[in-house]
Scaffold this motif. Structure first.
Motif: not given
Length: 348
Positions: A142-166
């Protein structure tokens, strides 16, 4: 267990699964999105106080304290979805060219085979960095992923709890991204709130992100101790949950005996009045006392003593219905044995 923890659960309403992109794995043989059902439980705390939701810290990367997957990885997201976990926590940073990417640390050194600050690398350059499994330093595919890609990976299956470092305002951008991917109900955003000024900021952000994206405060008991302020927070931003931090900074001190002010009977009453979940984090922090953010009652106290009831049971008795952990599989197994998990009804 306290009587109000055994309220009968009821759920009314289903929504067709809208996850149609080939990069977002689907629920097998089902027309119902599991993440939508999780979102419904998140927003209906008083109906589901006999079901404890589980959040996988950094998407779920450890077993018995040993890293077995790269943190914040697709492999971890996939395992979480297959294991029945409700949410994966993902850490967000920004590349040099402004793209939101998944990364816990400010640098790439610990979690990839690259080095340097994330903010100094363009997305194209980050694509050359492989994730590694901490400890063994095993390099994954696996390579470094974008947030959009991770969202699509999780979509429909689990929620994403965002830990915002910004900066806090990045939450508005994250909400817009979720909405653009038809995932407004697939993410949970959060912000630390400790005084009136931070509450005003939280109110501004919740208005900007819109009512369709879940948002919750993080309340820490070194600053927030008055149940009246807790109620003010809940009335102001009407969150579905409150993430609680019960500090334990001295490894030689006794562990908590009452859960602290955020889990007092008055604080629990506030949660019930406002139909909100109480959330505790039992995961360890590197080189800090066990259970540092949970009054000393952490994952490895539960596992090392063979008495998970002294950790997970302790907090559940005090009204907690969401637990973020580094040991989600062990926690789910214990909860199921205690009758504190309810299946998600998916129709064919």
């Amino acid at each position: 267990m306290r009587p109000w923890l055994v309220l009968l659960a009821a759920f009314a309403g289903f929504l067709p699964d809208t996850a149609g992109n080939a990069t977002a794995p689907q629920l097998a043989n089902s027309s119902i999105s599991r993440s939508f059902l999780i979102h419904e439980r998140l927003n209906s705390a008083n109906q589901w106080r006999d079901h404890v939701m589980v959040v996988a810290h950094r998407a779920g990367w450890k077993v018995n304290g040993v890293p077995v997957r790269a943190e914040n990885s697709f492999a971890a997201i996939d395992h979480a979805a297959a294991s029945g976990i409700e949410m994966v926590e993902l850490d967000i940073r920004r590349s040099k060219d402004g793209v939101l990417v998944i990364m816990h640390d400010e640098t790439l050194d610990r979690t990839t085979n690259c080095q340097g600050r994330v903010a100094d690398w363009t997305l194209t350059a980050l694509r050359r960095c492989n994730l590694v499994i901490e400890g063994s330093r095993q390099v994954t595919e696996e390579r470094v992923a974008t947030l959009a890609e991770a969202m699509l990976r999780a979509r429909g299956r689990v929620l994403i709890n965002i830990d915002n470092k910004l900066e806090p305002e990045a939450l508005i951008e994250i909400a817009a991204l979720a909405r653009s991917l038809d995932m407004a109900d697939g993410v949970l955003l959060k912000l630390a709130v400790w005084n009136a000024e931070r509450l005003a900021l939280a109110e501004t952000i919740t208005r900007a992100i819109g009512p369709d994206v879940a948002f919750m405060p993080i309340l820490a008991d070194d600053a927030v101790r008055d149940p009246a302020f807790i109620e003010e927070v809940k009335l102001t931003i009407q969150p579905p949950a409150a993430e609680l931090v019960h500090w334990y900074r001295d490894a030689g001190a006794p562990i908590t005996t009452d859960g602290g002010p955020l889990l007092s009977p008055r604080a629990q009453a506030v949660a019930i009045r406002n139909d909100a979940h109480l959330w505790i984090n039992t995961y360890p922090i590197t080189d800090r006392p066990e259970g540092m953010v949970a009054g000393g009652r952490g994952d490895y106290l539960a596992l090392s003593t063979g008495r998970p009831e002294d950790v997970y049971g302790f907090f559940i008795e005090r009204g907690v219905t969401i637990i973020q952990t580094d040991e989600p599989d062990a926690l789910i197994a214990w909860l199921e044995n205690q009758g504190l998990r309810r299946p998600y009804a998916l129709t064919q």
